[in-house]
Motif scaffolding. Sequence first.
Motif, PDB file in Angstrom:
ATOM      1  N   ALA A   1      37.441  32.326  34.069  1.00 27.38           N
ATOM      2  CA  ALA A   1      38.390  33.425  34.225  1.00 27.38           C
ATOM      3  C   ALA A   1      37.715  34.753  33.930  1.00 27.38           C
ATOM      4  CB  ALA A   1      39.585  33.219  33.306  1.00 27.38           C
ATOM      5  N   ALA A   2      38.077  35.748  34.702  1.00 23.27           N
ATOM      6  CA  ALA A   2      37.459  37.070  34.544  1.00 23.27           C
ATOM      7  C   ALA A   2      37.949  37.785  33.284  1.00 23.27           C
ATOM      8  CB  ALA A   2      37.754  37.920  35.774  1.00 23.27           C
ATOM      9  N   GLY A   3      39.153  37.491  32.850  1.00 27.05           N
ATOM     10  CA  GLY A   3      39.703  38.160  31.673  1.00 27.05           C
ATOM     11  C   GLY A   3      40.274  37.153  30.697  1.00 27.05           C
ATOM     12  N   ALA A   4      41.041  37.661  29.755  1.00 28.75           N
ATOM     13  CA  ALA A   4      41.629  36.791  28.735  1.00 28.75           C
ATOM     14  C   ALA A   4      42.660  35.844  29.340  1.00 28.75           C
ATOM     15  CB  ALA A   4      42.276  37.639  27.645  1.00 28.75           C
ATOM     16  N   ASN A   5      43.386  36.311  30.337  1.00 19.07           N
ATOM     17  CA  ASN A   5      44.404  35.491  30.997  1.00 19.07           C
ATOM     18  C   ASN A   5      43.963  35.189  32.426  1.00 19.07           C
ATOM     19  OD1 ASN A   5      46.158  35.625  28.772  1.00 19.07           O
ATOM     20  ND2 ASN A   5      46.846  37.655  29.423  1.00 19.07           N
TER      21      ASN A   5
ATOM     22  N   LYS B   1      46.577  33.795  38.971  1.00 15.56           N
ATOM     23  CA  LYS B   1      47.160  32.661  39.698  1.00 15.56           C
ATOM     24  C   LYS B   1      46.099  31.982  40.550  1.00 15.56           C
ATOM     25  CE  LYS B   1      50.814  31.280  42.943  1.00 15.56           C
ATOM     26  NZ  LYS B   1      50.264  29.981  43.005  1.00 15.56           N
ATOM     27  N   ALA B   2      45.246  32.740  41.200  1.00 16.06           N
ATOM     28  CA  ALA B   2      44.204  32.159  42.045  1.00 16.06           C
ATOM     29  C   ALA B   2      43.232  31.323  41.215  1.00 16.06           C
ATOM     30  CB  ALA B   2      43.465  33.263  42.797  1.00 16.06           C
ATOM     31  N   GLU B   3      42.859  31.819  40.020  1.00 20.10           N
ATOM     32  CA  GLU B   3      41.957  31.062  39.144  1.00 20.10           C
ATOM     33  C   GLU B   3      42.618  29.768  38.676  1.00 20.10           C
ATOM     34  OE1 GLU B   3      39.426  34.774  37.194  1.00 20.10           O
ATOM     35  OE2 GLU B   3      41.350  34.189  36.331  1.00 20.10           O
ATOM     36  N   PHE B   4      43.890  29.853  38.327  1.00 20.90           N
ATOM     37  CA  PHE B   4      44.620  28.662  37.899  1.00 20.90           C
ATOM     38  C   PHE B   4      44.737  27.655  39.035  1.00 20.90           C
ATOM     39  CE2 PHE B   4      48.548  26.233  37.603  1.00 20.90           C
ATOM     40  CZ  PHE B   4      48.381  25.612  36.380  1.00 20.90           C
ATOM     41  N   ASP B   5      45.076  28.144  40.224  1.00 15.85           N
ATOM     42  CA  ASP B   5      45.230  27.262  41.377  1.00 15.85           C
ATOM     43  C   ASP B   5      43.915  26.570  41.731  1.00 15.85           C
ATOM     44  OD1 ASP B   5      47.897  27.888  41.496  1.00 15.85           O
ATOM     45  OD2 ASP B   5      47.704  29.294  43.178  1.00 15.85           O
TER      46      ASP B   5
END
Length: 70
Positions: free
Chosen positions: A31-35, A38-42
Motif C-alpha cells: 500500500a502506498a499509504g497508511a490505508n 480500494k484498488a490495492e485491496f481488490d
Amino acid sequence: MAYLNPGAGAAREGKQTAAVANAAAATAAAAAGANPTKAEFDALLTDVNALRTKLNALLAAMRTSGQLAP
C-alpha cells in the motif's frame, strides 16, 4: 519412494498425485499509504482467491490419488 505397508503388501503402495500448476505471480503491491485504496485491496483479494483455488485443486488431486481421506 512409495510407502509399503508390510501387512497389506503392494496394495498399499503410494500413488503419485496429478500435477497442479504453480500459482501465478502476485499482482498486489504494498500500500502506498497508511490505508490501502480500494484498488490495492481488490488486487490483494484477487491474489488470495487465486491461491485458494490452487490450494483446493491440490487438495482435490491428493484426495483423488488416495493421499488424503475424502
